[in-house]
Design a protein around this motif. Structure first.
Motif, mmCIF file in Angstrom:
data_model
loop_
_atom_site.group_PDB
_atom_site.id
_atom_site.type_symbol
_atom_site.label_atom_id
_atom_site.label_comp_id
_atom_site.label_asym_id
_atom_site.label_seq_id
_atom_site.Cartn_x
_atom_site.Cartn_y
_atom_site.Cartn_z
ATOM 1 N N MET A 1 0.846 -1.187 0.000
ATOM 2 C CA MET A 1 0.000 0.000 0.000
ATOM 3 C C MET A 1 0.889 1.247 0.000
ATOM 4 N N LYS A 2 0.485 2.222 -0.793
ATOM 5 C CA LYS A 2 1.193 3.503 -0.817
ATOM 6 C C LYS A 2 1.031 4.207 0.527
ATOM 7 N N GLN A 3 1.998 5.074 0.826
ATOM 8 C CA GLN A 3 1.866 5.914 2.011
ATOM 9 C C GLN A 3 0.752 6.926 1.733
ATOM 10 N N LEU A 4 -0.156 7.101 2.680
ATOM 11 C CA LEU A 4 -1.260 8.035 2.502
ATOM 12 C C LEU A 4 -0.757 9.464 2.645
ATOM 13 N N PRO A 5 -1.100 10.332 1.690
ATOM 14 C CA PRO A 5 -0.577 11.707 1.737
ATOM 15 C C PRO A 5 -1.286 12.555 2.798
ATOM 16 N N VAL A 6 -0.505 13.335 3.511
ATOM 17 C CA VAL A 6 -1.014 14.356 4.422
ATOM 18 C C VAL A 6 -0.357 15.647 3.965
ATOM 19 N N LEU A 7 -1.170 16.585 3.535
ATOM 20 C CA LEU A 7 -0.637 17.795 2.903
ATOM 21 C C LEU A 7 -1.046 19.040 3.682
ATOM 22 N N GLU A 8 -0.118 19.979 3.804
ATOM 23 C CA GLU A 8 -0.349 21.249 4.497
ATOM 24 C C GLU A 8 -0.845 22.278 3.481
ATOM 25 N N LEU A 9 -2.135 22.561 3.474
ATOM 26 C CA LEU A 9 -2.720 23.447 2.469
ATOM 27 C C LEU A 9 -2.158 24.872 2.553
ATOM 28 N N GLN A 10 -1.920 25.374 3.754
ATOM 29 C CA GLN A 10 -1.370 26.730 3.890
ATOM 30 C C GLN A 10 0.038 26.809 3.291
ATOM 31 N N GLU A 11 0.832 25.757 3.460
ATOM 32 C CA GLU A 11 2.190 25.725 2.893
ATOM 33 C C GLU A 11 2.134 25.664 1.363
ATOM 34 N N ILE A 12 1.188 24.912 0.840
ATOM 35 C CA ILE A 12 1.043 24.821 -0.620
ATOM 36 C C ILE A 12 0.600 26.162 -1.190
ATOM 37 N N ALA A 13 -0.331 26.839 -0.501
ATOM 38 C CA ALA A 13 -0.763 28.174 -0.931
ATOM 39 C C ALA A 13 0.422 29.144 -0.917
ATOM 40 N N LYS A 14 1.230 29.066 0.128
ATOM 41 C CA LYS A 14 2.418 29.934 0.239
ATOM 42 C C LYS A 14 3.383 29.659 -0.921
ATOM 43 N N GLU A 15 3.585 28.385 -1.239
ATOM 44 C CA GLU A 15 4.467 28.009 -2.354
ATOM 45 C C GLU A 15 3.950 28.592 -3.678
ATOM 46 N N LEU A 16 2.650 28.483 -3.919
ATOM 47 C CA LEU A 16 2.085 29.045 -5.148
ATOM 48 C C LEU A 16 2.270 30.555 -5.200
ATOM 49 N N ALA A 17 2.047 31.222 -4.075
ATOM 50 C CA ALA A 17 2.215 32.683 -4.031
ATOM 51 C C ALA A 17 3.661 33.072 -4.316
ATOM 52 N N GLU A 18 4.592 32.346 -3.739
ATOM 53 C CA GLU A 18 6.019 32.681 -3.907
ATOM 54 C C GLU A 18 6.537 32.381 -5.304
ATOM 55 N N THR A 19 6.028 31.329 -5.929
ATOM 56 C CA THR A 19 6.515 30.946 -7.260
ATOM 57 C C THR A 19 5.745 31.614 -8.387
ATOM 58 N N GLY A 20 4.547 32.138 -8.084
ATOM 59 C CA GLY A 20 3.714 32.728 -9.130
ATOM 60 C C GLY A 20 2.928 31.706 -9.931
ATOM 61 N N LYS A 21 3.096 30.429 -9.611
ATOM 62 C CA LYS A 21 2.337 29.394 -10.323
ATOM 63 C C LYS A 21 0.870 29.471 -9.946
#
Length: 177
Positions: A1-21
């Motif tokens: 079984m794959k490892q189940l993903p746990v993702l930090e939505l605020q960190e992903i939003a910050k990454e998008l803001a910083e990269t412009g993607k």
């Protein structure tokens, strides 16, 4: 079984803001697709796809424009921390600023399934143009490609009914960024 993903939505939003993607795909599996989207200040088209969609506003407020079966444009306001469900094949236009972020969960497209992107005249609401894509990999960002095709084509942006020319929103957005 794959490892189940746990993702930090605020960190992903910050990454998008910083990269412009504009989009970060979180997972893309046969029964499920999830991504975080950053708002596009120039969004004006109505997207049509055969999947249910669930939207959760991580940050900011979305004005979700949609068209009823009778073709009337309505708006559902989704404030920060709120969610919305939309049935398949509903023409929708998620409009929110670049400093706002949404989590979108839907079904990955079936092989050969077509997504549609439709524009209507902002002056008289006449149908202007449609772009279609087979979206086999959402990481290819079909929304950006649809916008480029539409806004690079003045004929597509010109209303055949009233003559109004929709401004090139991509060019305007590029001037302010």
């Amino acid at each position: 079984m794959k490892q189940l993903p746990v993702l930090e939505l605020q960190e992903i939003a910050k990454e998008l803001a910083e990269t412009g993607k504009r989009v970060k795909v979180l997972w893309q599996e046969p029964g499920s697709l999830a991504f975080v989207a950053r708002g596009r200040e120039y969004r004006s088209e109505f997207h049509i796809n055969g999947s249910d969609e669930v939207t959760y506003m991580i940050k900011g407020t979305m004005n979700l424009h949609y068209r009823t079966p009778e073709g009337k444009e309505e708006i559902a306001v989704i404030p920060e921390g709120s969610t919305n469900w939309m049935p398949p094949n509903t023409p929708h236009s998620p409009r929110f600023p670049p400093d706002a972020f949404a989590l979108i969960v839907e079904r990955q497209r079936h092989e050969g399934e077509i997504d549609k992107f439709q524009w209507f005249c902002p002056k008289c609401d006449n149908f202007l143009h449609e772009e279609t894509f087979v979206v086999s990999d959402y990481r290819a960002d079909p929304v950006s490609q649809a916008y480029k095709n539409f806004f690079d084509n003045e004929d597509a942006r010109t209303c055949k009914k009233c003559g109004n020319v929709m401004p090139n929103a991509l060019a305007e957005a590029a001037k302010t960024s």
